[in-house]
Write an enzyme that holds these catalytic residues in place. Sequence first.
Site, PDB file in Angstrom:
ATOM      1  N   HIS A  45       0.744  -1.171   0.065  1.00  0.00           N
ATOM      2  CA  HIS A  45       0.037  -0.089   0.139  1.00  0.00           C
ATOM      3  C   HIS A  45       0.847   1.307  -0.106  1.00  0.00           C
ATOM      4  O   HIS A  45       0.482   2.374  -0.869  1.00  0.00           O
ATOM      5  CB  HIS A  45      -0.785   0.192   1.396  1.00  0.00           C
ATOM      6  CG  HIS A  45      -2.019   1.190   1.328  1.00  0.00           C
ATOM      7  ND1 HIS A  45      -3.222   1.021   0.809  1.00  0.00           N
ATOM      8  CD2 HIS A  45      -1.694   2.260   1.893  1.00  0.00           C
ATOM      9  CE1 HIS A  45      -3.809   2.201   0.931  1.00  0.00           C
ATOM     10  NE2 HIS A  45      -3.054   3.094   1.741  1.00  0.00           N
ATOM     11  N   SER A  50      -7.997   4.323  -3.129  1.00  0.00           N
ATOM     12  CA  SER A  50      -9.089   3.038  -2.784  1.00  0.00           C
ATOM     13  C   SER A  50      -8.939   3.295  -0.982  1.00  0.00           C
ATOM     14  O   SER A  50      -8.216   3.373  -0.453  1.00  0.00           O
ATOM     15  CB  SER A  50      -8.425   1.834  -3.201  1.00  0.00           C
ATOM     16  OG  SER A  50      -7.165   1.584  -2.644  1.00  0.00           O
ATOM     17  N   HIS A  51     -10.106   2.529  -0.727  1.00  0.00           N
ATOM     18  CA  HIS A  51     -10.359   2.287   0.627  1.00  0.00           C
ATOM     19  C   HIS A  51     -11.020   1.146   0.715  1.00  0.00           C
ATOM     20  O   HIS A  51     -12.147   0.642   1.322  1.00  0.00           O
ATOM     21  CB  HIS A  51     -10.926   3.401   1.276  1.00  0.00           C
ATOM     22  CG  HIS A  51     -10.297   3.501   2.842  1.00  0.00           C
ATOM     23  ND1 HIS A  51     -10.863   3.761   3.906  1.00  0.00           N
ATOM     24  CD2 HIS A  51      -8.972   3.861   3.203  1.00  0.00           C
ATOM     25  CE1 HIS A  51     -10.057   3.942   4.954  1.00  0.00           C
ATOM     26  NE2 HIS A  51      -8.915   3.993   4.654  1.00  0.00           N
ATOM     27  N   ASN A  52     -10.698  -0.063  -0.169  1.00  0.00           N
ATOM     28  CA  ASN A  52     -11.573  -1.280  -0.294  1.00  0.00           C
ATOM     29  C   ASN A  52     -11.409  -2.239   1.071  1.00  0.00           C
ATOM     30  O   ASN A  52     -12.605  -2.426   1.431  1.00  0.00           O
ATOM     31  CB  ASN A  52     -10.771  -2.047  -1.247  1.00  0.00           C
ATOM     32  CG  ASN A  52     -10.623  -1.195  -2.586  1.00  0.00           C
ATOM     33  OD1 ASN A  52     -11.502  -0.317  -2.876  1.00  0.00           O
ATOM     34  ND2 ASN A  52      -9.947  -1.542  -3.583  1.00  0.00           N
ATOM     35  N   GLN A  72      -7.642   8.932  12.344  1.00  0.00           N
ATOM     36  CA  GLN A  72      -7.990  10.023  11.475  1.00  0.00           C
ATOM     37  C   GLN A  72      -7.731  11.425  11.740  1.00  0.00           C
ATOM     38  O   GLN A  72      -7.454  11.899  12.971  1.00  0.00           O
ATOM     39  CB  GLN A  72      -9.354   9.727  11.002  1.00  0.00           C
ATOM     40  CG  GLN A  72      -9.452   8.339  10.430  1.00  0.00           C
ATOM     41  CD  GLN A  72      -8.887   8.361   8.909  1.00  0.00           C
ATOM     42  OE1 GLN A  72      -9.248   8.969   8.018  1.00  0.00           O
ATOM     43  NE2 GLN A  72      -8.018   7.570   8.716  1.00  0.00           N
TER      44      GLN A  72
END
Lengths: 237, 334, 722
Positions: free
Chosen positions: C33, C78-80, C298
Amino acid sequence: MWGLMIMAIAVIRFPGTNNENDVMRALGTIPGAEAQLVPSRLGSAALKEADGVIIPGGFSYGDYIRAGAVAAAGEIMEGVKELANDGRPVLGICNGFQILTECGLLPGALLPNTSARFVCRWVYLRVSEQTTAFTEGLEDAVLKMPVAHADGNYYCTENDLTVLNLHGLVPLRYSDENGETVPAVNPNGSIDNIAAVINEAGNVMGMMPHPERASRPSLGSADGLAILENFVRSTKC
Amino acid sequence: MRLIHEGKVKRVFSDPESDDRLIVEFTDAITAGDGERREIIEGKGAVACETTALLFGYLEDKGLATHFIRQLDETRLVCRKVSIFPIEAVCRNLAAGSFARRYGLEDGRPLSRPLVEFFLKSDELHDPLITADAIIRLGLATREELDFIRRVTLAVNYYLGTLLSQVGLRLVDFKLEFGRTDDGDILIADEISGDTMRVWDESGGSLDKDVFRKDKGNVLEVYNLLLEKLKETRPKEVPVRGEVVRVLVMPKEGIKNPPGEVARKALLRLGFEEVEEVRAGKVFRLCLRRAVSPEMLGRIEEMNTRLLANPIAEATYVGFDDNGNCGDSFSGDE
Amino acid sequence: MLTHEEIEHATKVLGRRPNDTELAMLDVLWSEHCSYKSSKRWFHLFKTDGENVYLGIGEGAGLVDIGDGILVGVAMESHNHPSQVDPYNGAATGVGGIIRDVISQGCRAVGLMNCLRFGHPSKPKNAYLLERVVRGISDYGNSVGIPMVGGEIEFDDSYEGNCLVNVVCIGVVRPDKVVRSSARTPGHHLVIFGSTTGRDGIAGVSFASETFSDDEEEDRSAIQIGDPLAKKVVVDTLAQLVEEDLVDGLQDLGGGGLTSCAGELAASGGTGVEIDVAKVPLRERDMTPREIIVSESQERMLAVVAPEKLERVLEILIENDTPHAVIGSVTDDGYFTVKENGDIEARLPISLLVGGFPVPERTEGSLPVQPHTMDWYEEPDDYVEEILRLLGSVNIASREWVYSQYDQHVQSNTIVDIGENAGVLEFPLNKRLAFASHCNSFWTLLDPQQGTANSAAETLRNLVAMGARPILIADCLNFGNPERPDSYAQFVEAVRGLGRFSHDFDIPIVGGNVSLYNESEVEGKVRRINPTPQVMMAGIFEAGFAPVRRTLCTPWANVFLIGETLDELNGSEYQRLKLGRVQGFPPAYRPVAEKNAMEAVLNAHRARLIRSCNNVGRGGLAVALMKMVIGSDYGFRLNTTTVPGKAGTLGRALFSETSARYLAEVSESNQKQFLEIMARHNVPVCELALTVADHIADFGEFRVPVDRAEEEFRTSLSRYLE
């Protein structure tokens, strides 16, 4: 440092408010409108010189407890109440409407939409035939504006509803493009298709649709500008 | 001064100065086994009275609400007039007395957490154990009142236990009575003294009525010793405990509740056809650095109406969280 | 997890065995990633430069000059994996992350897009995932106050067990306000702000670099929780810092947390960094240095601040009531040093940490060659039913149920809402840009190279149909496990396809990411997603041009079909509905025809000749025509069924998905000029239909009942979700 002495219209920004620039920009196109952004942390003192207040939409304090609840309990709202009692115009848009009901300046409450989902879409609004300061010149007209909210389902007690209807305190209702206020076009389940409510004194209005997002023809409609223009005019009375 | 009530060890008089107050006199009587054994020990009334005044004063300082107003003289207290609930709350940290006998446990076996039991006040029936449901069904207290009484009892356990531990004493168990004022506030009533609690020293010696019950020595002496020890404590060093309160906010009856309705339909879609209604509300878990008291309930009510709920559309229910501990969540101020 | 070789390599470079904290740091930065260790070697195939590219791939957002001192920024990611495990928070934090990427470049965030892939919504679990993902995006994006301008949703069984959530954020900035993601000057302070640090999301990137097993529920510890209010405060605070030119460098804390963020700042600045974890504002007690340095909590940003500006920066942070701390400084030693209260906890050369991994060997397997045969095809008995079935396919039906949950109008710049070929936003100085994203994963499954290039071509047509000229590409390459040769071959072929397209059309690729290991293991069997190279494209309109929509707007005009129609039903939606799968060689990528059609249509637009225009895409001509009627007051009557090209039958003409085709409504008076332009660009064209005042869809041989068509189109997706 905030130049409060020249302020005419205070546009309040709470943490999480996100329509303040849209409102400022729309006001900027209205000749003679003097507006200033007021962060809520400055408190009621910052509103001393204001001729009117707009509480724009957004998610004040993340709407974390209930839409508008935390903002309604903020100190700056004392200043808004003072101005309102003084007869100055106060307009709450979307989250601003929610804040005005939460702090008791307007009756009723805005509950979650019937769909339990956020709704963003264009709606038509039938303006009431009774003149108000905010809808002067628009009586009985059909306006087009967008809504965008998760809690726009206006609710009030039977008694309040009777008073609202009897005294003509519902300036806007959701309608079809011909102005028929049929249930099918109600985007959120509001009682009697109510989209806006005004107080008995006629100087405090809350509305779920966004007039500032219908302020240029290229956005799809400029109908909202008329309401803001009326607001500006009423600050000068 | 009119005698209103004569109990086994106390007399209650009306207060000529105020209808809202009573005067409680501690006599020198001491009893055991539901009054089967009764003796007069000179000076016992005074020591029980002073101990009670001291401990009620301490609990009041911490923010708990008792009926105690002031000490009138050596054996008498001025108290607020309340109607006493016909139940006793007993809080236990270690097994002892009737609890140990009832379950066949040895005295001194620690319990994993403090335990609250209720007993019906009745000499004829020998103060039997009573369940919470029975108390409610018999109309002796409402569920909310009982929850509150329970929570106050646990708070008193913390404040008394912490105080006693400062002077090397262990709080084994104690009994509380409660009364209701005309305003509906619930206050700790009666007394807290060697008569109503079990206190052990480091070697397991009793500083309470067990000395009398079991004939293990001079009960007046140990009552005085307990009082002396209590005077050596440093009450200011006992921190106010955080109380975990749950506020449940629900849409009022009859108010439409779209999130609940959507959840219901979704559950039906998932095959749970037995779901007839869903109402969705919110829960707030508050940690309050304040003792449990009627005043605390009043403030929570204010929090509810001013912020946590919208009184137009929502109803609130307040509950206490037994397993909750303010220290669980990281707040940085501890 | 680090491989044995990687640990050996690190030990050799360091001359000692890395300690636990260092291993954790290497683990996150060397994850697929963060490191792109399997993919980076192919990026040279992309066209990444261009005269208007202000900042290319490599930082938070790519920046493209649209003239008059205005830069548009885009980032796509992406945040799959997180969304599969916790769809609500996974999707929300995906949005949060992409916003951070754009604002960390100094941009104001002005638009969002999202591209989603799920298993068929008739299965409750898939409907649940869709519902929660959409709610997560909606709650977060709406709250932060950034309008949604477009996106895509596709359904296929291959995404069951591994849904895809790709997000785009669009920004705008003036060149003098651009902030770079580098720490260039030793002695500058490192200031963290935005939110506190907790244990949430620890090692999320390593998690995103593994395949799913049956017990996905256990992976929840790697999920982060979004806080849109905190993000809004960060957005506003940052705008103030940028406005006053107070930051020298900026990077958001995303995948890999502080390690990745500070490491990349130092790597691009050619410096080192020193961080004292004891100074990081925490939300949980007793966190170890290792946990703090890799936490992916976050809403955090790291700013590089010159000493003389620190006071003002702290003033603004305090004023905005956002958690913050000076946690370290930029050094000149080329090391990443982690301290706790002054004691060294980790010390790694930046050159080792960032990009210093041993390049793993990957094998490109061979992919099956697809036959061109269409012997499966039978001419349908009932065209009406086929058309209705296509309009009701979940891959074609209206997405209104989804996008009505997104605020599309906040910021008051939205010229065209979602639901048209592309969304259009107004930028400063009345510049207007269109945004579209597309990927036909059935085409890419059959032929990754052709399919990818052709998906890009379809995205392009979405812009061109409205009148916008494409100016930039961003991508999100979602594939399976690169350690499997066939899966790796799909990836490499797709990169070749996108590379070809970007060079053929001279459109720079300025942003994107790669998400590999998109596989799930179901009962011991590996299920890999269709290759999904999601392509996003932006296009710009000429000054004063009003975007052209797709609904018919006048009676008695002609509808022209632009471009040839070939016998290309392999890989089409029609085939998928007929066979329940796709097979054969998908519609071909035809750059010459595509380019000619683009120039012809743009020229016709420039001359204001086209009233409404639609791209011919999924479902072919029939669907494209129907979409022009749905929502219009008017209808059409087919003039001819003889279309240019080689489609053998009416059915083949209606359902073929040949590229390089458009439908254009042109009024009588403009036809001559229109046809001249088409001829000049060598574009085959035919007068396909006539618009009529009635709301009808008359194909000559048959009529499609418009009310039923609208019903199918509007309710076929929402019926699984209501």
